[in-house]
Design a protein around this motif. Structure first.
Motif, mmCIF file in Angstrom:
data_model
loop_
_atom_site.group_PDB
_atom_site.id
_atom_site.type_symbol
_atom_site.label_atom_id
_atom_site.label_comp_id
_atom_site.label_asym_id
_atom_site.label_seq_id
_atom_site.Cartn_x
_atom_site.Cartn_y
_atom_site.Cartn_z
ATOM 1 N N VAL A 138 0.242 8.788 -2.408
ATOM 2 C CA VAL A 138 0.206 7.552 -1.620
ATOM 3 C C VAL A 138 1.506 6.763 -1.787
ATOM 4 N N TYR A 184 -8.329 -10.163 8.481
ATOM 5 C CA TYR A 184 -8.279 -8.715 8.279
ATOM 6 C C TYR A 184 -7.657 -8.041 9.503
ATOM 7 N N GLN A 191 -4.637 3.461 8.195
ATOM 8 C CA GLN A 191 -4.798 2.382 7.211
ATOM 9 C C GLN A 191 -3.595 2.331 6.264
ATOM 10 N N ASP A 192 -3.177 3.481 5.764
ATOM 11 C CA ASP A 192 -2.041 3.512 4.832
ATOM 12 C C ASP A 192 -0.733 3.151 5.528
ATOM 13 N N ARG A 195 -0.791 -0.798 5.884
ATOM 14 C CA ARG A 195 -0.728 -1.467 4.578
ATOM 15 C C ARG A 195 0.690 -1.608 4.041
ATOM 16 N N PRO A 206 -2.696 -5.616 1.555
ATOM 17 C CA PRO A 206 -3.218 -4.257 1.819
ATOM 18 C C PRO A 206 -4.738 -4.173 1.762
ATOM 19 N N GLU A 207 -5.342 -4.928 0.836
ATOM 20 C CA GLU A 207 -6.798 -4.843 0.684
ATOM 21 C C GLU A 207 -7.527 -5.490 1.863
ATOM 22 N N GLN A 208 -6.802 -6.138 2.770
ATOM 23 C CA GLN A 208 -7.423 -6.688 3.967
ATOM 24 C C GLN A 208 -7.019 -5.905 5.225
ATOM 25 N N LEU A 235 -11.698 10.624 6.801
ATOM 26 C CA LEU A 235 -12.786 9.934 6.107
ATOM 27 C C LEU A 235 -13.382 8.855 6.995
ATOM 28 N N VAL A 250 -15.665 -1.555 4.165
ATOM 29 C CA VAL A 250 -14.612 -2.207 3.384
ATOM 30 C C VAL A 250 -14.908 -3.689 3.137
#
Lengths: 339, 339
Positions: A138, A184, A191-192, A195, A206-208, A235, A250
């Motif tokens: 990552v 968000y 997603q990556d 972020r 990133p967590e949002q 996923l 999430v």
């Protein structure tokens, strides 16, 4: 004028100044929005849900707002940036794996034939993303993407993609956060991918960021150091029905406000507006060919993307009183770099 | 004493009082922790990572701390609460689906035979959870679980499970948050299970709970209302290697501090301590049979749970200088209700 009245007048003057300052402040939070139904809907929603004592007051912990990215927060034409990255990266991967040059869809991408590349299908793109987004840690993915973001330029504006965010939406993100909303990004894109720049570009950590995500595999490098390697296994397909499902995975709460621009956002807006209390649902309509692009309903130009702003979605928005934002009429300014 | 010296002495006295107050404040943040290596490690980590100018200073946005729940934040014996809930719910589900009474492992659960139930295997429990945690909307699941939490009692303390949290860990959560750390629960238990009470019990909002999660399906109810239905399909097995993988999926950052008590937490602690800068890794050792339970290494009593505190994990902790917290020696108080 008697001496007695002076203090009262002074007080009134101070009140007037204070009230004036408040009005100015509220207006200034969204200076790139023209006065109109869209701006009014935003201010009314935020005021009613964040003013204590109002019937629609929402406790701070429950203030969740979700934003699609491509076409809602930044430009999605001529192609999604996360796809542009994948196409560019095919050249790098092909150097390590020369056998790819012999098989489709990689052969087409490596040919550089723009017309042929424009005809790549969704399964083709999925194959390309599976190969270009995986097989590294990552951290390595983030490092390589950061380099690309610094160098790549949008073909029309000749600027980094990260400069092509919509100024009115940046103001809206900040306005919501200033009123206790947790903002968000809920994107069909990687997603990556998002972020890597979301904090710098949107002020969103990133967590949002909820997005389409592949599995990662915890393993140990040759030197014994633990690492997470990106795997070519989907996923979460965070698009359409996948958006409310990703939100549940999430965030675990129903959003109070949701913003999108296509059928990929339809179920997210439906879910956000199916709860109790005040809600805000908005769709950005790209109807400004001069300052950005025009496509979708009411423009006469079809939306040919994977996730389109269809006439059916427009009709649903009208029936459910969702706000359709006209880029042409509602936005005084599109980009930060506009005059 | 000359008049001149008085202000200097007064200043010193004020300084002394202020410094004294600071020391008291720092000590008071963790009053249920006895002085010792564990408490010192916590205070040293928080001080060095949150004091500007220190070499180990961590920007607020990167302050992420992850906590296992069962056995780390609350009691996990004689059985994980999320399993207790599943076993209880078999009776409810069997009323709607009487055919379950004829098939294992449901037959055993419905028999009420505690000895037979104690022998249920992990695949048995997975079958039971698949049936009892799914087939309803996320809201209905939360409502039913809330009712159970209000009524169910731990067999030993005769209290709601949510009262069986460890007071020292509650203080640690708050101490970290007061220093800008975002606290997450990363549990092998059900994500939707923990989210129902995490805010009330730990001050941790649902969006900061990562846990074992099944898929949800976006669909429309008979009345046309959109809803999310819990499906019997595993999406994230948030245990062992699944913990760092779940952290990447939901948080997208490496934690700076991680807390656990079993092999289910091993990879989370390894991942948290594989980054740059100061880190804190802690394992709670259950060695207090009188005030709670004793099991695992150094107690002479084997840990027979699915995720055990094995001797190998103890050795790894020693080799890597992770902190092992002795409940017996490091904790002055176990529960809020202890005197």
């Amino acid at each position: 004028m008697s001496q007695q009245k002076k203090p009262a007048i002074a007080t009134l003057a101070i009140l007037w100044i204070l009230c004036g300052a408040n009005v100015t402040q509220a207006q200034d939070a969204l200076p790139s929005w023209n006065d109109g139904a869209a701006k009014q809907a935003i201010v009314a929603f935020v005021t009613s849900t964040t003013t204590e004592g109002k019937a629609d007051f929402v406790p701070p912990a429950e203030r969740i707002a979700t934003f699609d990215q491509d076409g809602t927060l930044w430009v999605e034409h001529p192609m999604y940036s996360f796809v542009m990255y994948a196409l560019d990266r095919v050249h790098t991967v092909a150097k390590e794996r020369p056998e790819l040059a012999q098989v489709e869809p990689f052969k087409t991408v490596l040919s550089g034939d723009r017309a042929a590349m424009a005809k790549l299908t969704l399964p083709d793109l999925e194959k390309i993303i599976a190969v270009t987004y995986t097989g590294m840690t990552v951290e390595d993915f983030a490092d390589e993407l950061s380099r690309w973001l610094a160098e790549a330029r949008d073909p029309r504006w000749k600027r980094p993609y990260t400069e092509l965010t919509y100024q009115p939406m940046q103001e809206l993100l900040k306005y919501l956060r200033d009123h206790g909303y947790k903002t968000y990004i809920v994107t069909g894109g990687g997603q990556d991918f998002v972020r890597v720049y979301s904090e710098r570009v949107y002020g969103i950590p990133p967590e949002q960021v909820v997005g389409t995500a592949g599995e990662t595999k915890f393993t140990y490098a040759a030197n014994g150091k633990p690492e997470l390697v990106k795997e070519p296994k989907l996923l979460l397909n965070d698009n359409g029905v996948g958006k409310p499902e990703g939100i549940q995975l999430v965030i675990g709460r129903r959003p109070r406000a949701a913003f999108g621009n296509s059928t990929g956002d339809q179920q997210m807006l439906e879910y956000a507006t199916a709860g109790e209390g005040a809600q805000l649902a908005m769709l950005v309509l790209h109807d400004d060919a001069k300052r950005e692009y025009a496509y979708g309903p009411a423009t006469g130009l079809p939306d040919t993307k994977v996730g389109a702003f269809t006439q059916a979605l427009y009709d649903e928005a009208t029936a459910k009183s969702w706000t359709v934002v006209s880029m042409k009429n509602d936005w005084r300014k599109i980009f930060t770099f506009d005059e």
